[in-house]
Scaffold this active site. Structure first.
Site, PDB file in Angstrom:
ATOM      1  N   PRO A   1       0.996  -1.032  -0.063  1.00  0.00           N
ATOM      2  CA  PRO A   1      -0.018  -0.032  -0.030  1.00  0.00           C
ATOM      3  C   PRO A   1       0.789   1.305  -0.196  1.00  0.00           C
ATOM      4  CG  PRO A   1       0.109  -1.123   2.156  1.00  0.00           C
ATOM      5  CD  PRO A   1       0.758  -1.712   1.128  1.00  0.00           C
TER       6      PRO A   1
ATOM      7  N   ASP B   1       5.632   2.550   2.450  1.00  0.00           N
ATOM      8  CA  ASP B   1       4.663   1.382   2.937  1.00  0.00           C
ATOM      9  C   ASP B   1       4.068   1.613   4.390  1.00  0.00           C
ATOM     10  OD1 ASP B   1       3.602  -1.051   3.488  1.00  0.00           O
ATOM     11  OD2 ASP B   1       5.464  -2.264   3.013  1.00  0.00           O
ATOM     12  N   HIS B   2       2.710   1.827   3.858  1.00  0.00           N
ATOM     13  CA  HIS B   2       1.726   2.118   4.858  1.00  0.00           C
ATOM     14  C   HIS B   2       1.674   1.349   5.976  1.00  0.00           C
ATOM     15  CE1 HIS B   2      -0.597   5.037   7.026  1.00  0.00           C
ATOM     16  NE2 HIS B   2      -1.304   5.683   5.947  1.00  0.00           N
ATOM     17  N   ARG B   3       1.968  -0.005   5.726  1.00  0.00           N
ATOM     18  CA  ARG B   3       1.798  -0.968   6.701  1.00  0.00           C
ATOM     19  C   ARG B   3       2.945  -0.901   7.963  1.00  0.00           C
ATOM     20  NH1 ARG B   3       2.800  -6.045   2.908  1.00  0.00           N
ATOM     21  NH2 ARG B   3       4.284  -4.625   2.299  1.00  0.00           N
TER      22      ARG B   3
END
Lengths: 332, 444
Positions: free
Chosen positions: B237, B416-418
């Site tokens: 993401p 990376d939004h994780r």
């Protein structure tokens, strides 16, 4: 309490062993070319002629066959002779006495006699002495039942193993690498012995086992320190005795590391490494091998006089590092 | 005696390689050391030299074959050595045995067909320890692809095979249980609302219907990097955060360094903005260690990397490659500039080694030399962030009393939004911009 060890050279440690043995037992005496007033070609006997007299530190004529024959005969009659070959290469002149007499007489005479003689064998290359004065012939003599063949690495072992050899009832050939004579190390005072049939793990490690003796052990330990920096953890076994060969110690180590390399200065073909690798291949350690057994031996050539070629003909630290790294990283 | 031509391991973690082309044909004379064939790993294409001189025989690898490391792909015979056609000697033949009950993977099938084409099997290369382990675990060692030199089966391969067999058996049991369970319609709908990444296919179009077309093959690099970029794009993401940095002073300093570099008598080089960006990035990465991390398998932890290897995207005639400057934190700007120059030159010549393209912890992609105002770089997985920069421009900046002309560099950070939140990304970019505005901060 054990007295603190002093620092002695390898040559001094051997001289001290001979002096202690001569003090303790009047049957012990020395023979060899130029070992008297001259002090020996490598100054190992040094001042012993002045301390013990010419009857016990005996200069012999230039006849190795004659000298060795006298030594074997004296041993048969209860004496404890130590015969120094000026260069171990010259022992070939005396092979009849060493191989056919000293090694066999106990067996030929049904155990009625023993031959407690010690042959001192200054050996190895690296001194610019060319092909006839630089060989490493341990494997030749290790092939003969009835002989013991030992090769100490440190001054401490040189003294203790020589004292054990003098006390031993059978003929012992002690190989002394010429480049080790000036190396120094701690040596305990007084009488002690180091066993003639035991290898020593001189550096524990996990990734591979490197087996060596004498000067090659010194180089292997240096190589192991370099290898450690790149993450290769070598176990180093110092053979100390080539006959008998402590195969048990090697197999135990191989079971742990799964990789084996033999480093020896003698010519690679038909050398000590061939015996070690086949003995391991025959043993229960076989099922633990994860890579071929590697021999790093001397070049298949007479030792050259050119210093550069002479160096190239024997395993050097960099050679050991390279070969060990390849073996440990799965490149072979 | 005939010498094996094997698919070599050119990279430590390489297990298979894609065979791409022969430079010689069956029956040709070959010289030891001359280029014989080409392979691709997942990172690079490599030309491989002939291991011996003689005549090429028993050629079995075809372009496109995906083969395990150590596979025998041909033989080199001595010129006068008799050759019995397809009955060439074979040393690594194990794969022709029937696949285990679970069914062969497509890779195994491909491999088998190659091995069969070469010649009948004889023996298996395996270490004594691997054989002992296989005996002990009741595993057929002939069914294992060895990872050692020349395809030798090592004990680790046997252990891996045992694990796979156990996992396959477990799966079959689970599947068997699922098959017999009826699913109600309402249940199926409820299960579907979660969605998934099953992307619909783009339908094929016959373009020739609408006008003349020409087919241009994708370059080697594009064929390799395409699937990797795609995997990163669909699996991560991405969010791209934009900011800008005042590099007026920094660029003046850079010009000064560059003039000195050009005047270097022994080995002149150039100093672009990139080495300074690398230096500033390392400073900021040390302050924000989660940006120098990778997501652990399973996604429940971050692997913080305590080394700072900076990847730099390099534009080459063949396509985009990422060259990696190792231990950038230990190097000064001049050393970084020289190393970057050397790596870029190698990249443009297609000579980068696999080791020079891996191990990056953070990547910088600069389009500054070309132009643009912003873009959304794709993260170089398994990294968690990538910095994109475009062309700097002089802009009026209010200093509290007046507008001043300042040189401003746009920064585009994809993350990376994780692993990283928006606020952290904003702080990261602020810290980086402040460092670039005053490089003395890199000394702190």
């Amino acid at each position: 309490m054990v007295a603190p060890a002093r620092i002695l050279s390898f040559a001094e440690a051997i001289r001290e062993a001979m002096a202690i043995a001569m003090d303790a037992d009047e049957h012990v005496f020395l023979m060899g070319e130029d070992i008297g007033v001259y002090g020996g070609a490598f100054q190992v006997t040094g001042d012993l002629v002045h301390r013990y007299g010419e009857e016990r530190v005996m200069d012999t004529p230039i006849s190795e066959l004659g000298g060795a024959g006298v030594a074997v005969g004296a041993a048969l009659n209860g004496m404890r002779p130590i015969y120094e070959f000026q260069f171990s290469d010259f022992a070939m002149l005396a092979t009849e006495q060493i191989v056919n007499q000293a090694a066999k007489l106990r067996f030929m005479l049904g155990g009625a006699v023993s031959v407690p003689v010690v042959f001192r064998m200054p050996s190895g290359s690296g001194t610019g002495a060319a092909a006839q004065h630089s060989q490493s012939l341990q494997a030749w003599f290790a092939h003969i039942p009835g002989l013991k063949v030992i090769e100490p690495t440190t001054p401490r072992e040189a003294k203790g193993m020589l004292l054990a050899a003098i006390a031993d009832p059978d003929p012992v050939m002690i190989f002394e690498h010429k480049l080790l004579y000036k190396t120094k190390g701690p040596v305990p005072e007084g009488y002690y012995t180091v066993p003639l049939n035991k290898a020593a793990v001189v550096r524990p490690g996990a990734d591979l086992t490197i087996v060596a003796s004498g000067l090659m052990t010194v180089r292997t330990l240096e190589a192991a320190a370099t290898l450690e920096q790149s993450g290769v953890d070598a176990e180093v076994i110092d053979l100390r005795s080539l006959r008998p060969l402590d195969i048990g110690a090697i197999c135990e180590s191989v079971k742990k590391t799964s990789r084996l390399m033999c480093v020896y200065e003698g010519v690679k073909t038909m050398g000590i490494g061939a015996e070690i690798s086949s003995a391991v291949a025959e043993s229960e350690a076989f099922d633990f091998l994860e890579a071929p057994i590697i021999r790093l031996g001397g070049a298949d050539a007479p030792i050259p006089y050119s210093p550069i070629l002479e160096k190239a003909s024997a395993p050097q630290v960099a050679d050991i590092v390279e070969a060990a790294r390849k073996l440990a990283t799965g490149a072979v | 005696m005939a010498v094996e031509v094997i698919l070599p391991r050119v990279d430590m973690d390489m297990t298979t390689g894609k065979f791409t082309r022969w430079f010689k044909n069956e029956g040709d004379a070959v010289d030891r050391g001359a280029t014989l064939f080409e392979i691709e790993t997942d990172k690079a294409a490599m030309e491989i030299d002939a291991p011996a001189s003689g005549v090429l025989r028993g050629v079995s690898a075809k372009p496109g074959d995906e083969l395990p490391v150590g596979s025998v792909i041909a033989w080199i015979y001595a010129p006068d050595e008799p050759y019995a056609g397809a009955a060439a000697p074979v040393a690594r033949p194990s794969l022709a045995t029937p696949a285990p009950a679970g069914g062969a993977t497509s890779e195994q099938r491909r491999v088998e067909s190659v091995a069969e084409a070469a010649s009948p099997p004889r023996g298996v290369r395996a270490t004594p320890q691997a054989r002992a382990k296989a005996r002990e675990s009741g595993i057929d060692i002939a069914a294992i692809n060895g990872s050692g030199p020349r395809g030798r089966v090592q004990v680790g391969d046997v252990v891996a095979r045992a694990t796979t067999i156990a996992a396959e058996q477990g799966e079959r049991i689970a599947q068997g249980a699922g098959e017999s369970r009826p699913v109600a319609i309402g249940e199926a709908k409820a299960a579907f609302t979660g969605g998934g990444a099953a992307a619909p296919e783009i339908p094929a179009v016959d373009f020739a219907k609408f006008g003349p077309v020409e087919i241009m093959a994708l370059s080697r690099i594009k064929r390799i990097s395409g699937p990797r970029l795609h995997a990163a794009w669909v699996n991560i993401p991405h969010v791209t955060h934009c900011d800008e940095a005042d590099i007026t002073d920094l660029d003046a300093f850079r010009k000064q360094l560059d003039d000195e570099a050009k005047a270097d008598k022994k080995a002149p080089y150039r100093v672009s903005l990139l080495p300074l960006l690398m230096k500033a990035s390392v400073t900021t990465l040390k302050e924000f260690p989660t940006f120098n991390a990778a997501l652990a398998q399973g996604g429940d932890a971050l692997i913080l990397r305590r080394y700072w290897n900076i990847g730099v995207a390099v534009d080459t005639a063949e396509g985009l490659v990422v060259a990696v400057v190792k231990d950038a934190d230990e190097k000064g700007v001049i050393e970084l500039a020289r190393e970057l120059g050397a790596l870029s030159a190698k990249a443009r010549e297609g000579k980068l080694l696999p080791s020079e393209m891996q191990g990056a912890t953070f990547t910088i992609s600069s389009l500054g030399g070309i132009g643009g105002t912003a873009f959304t770089p794709i993260i170089n997985a398994p990294e968690v962030a990538i910095l994109g920069v475009v062309r700097s421009k002089t802009a009026p900046v209010w200093d509290g009393a007046a507008f001043r002309p300042r040189l401003m560099l746009p920064l585009c950070l994809s993350y990376d939004h994780r692993a990283i939140d928006g606020a952290a990304a904003a702080r990261f970019c602020r810290h980086l911009a402040q460092t670039l505005a005053d490089m003395r901060r890199a000394l702190l």
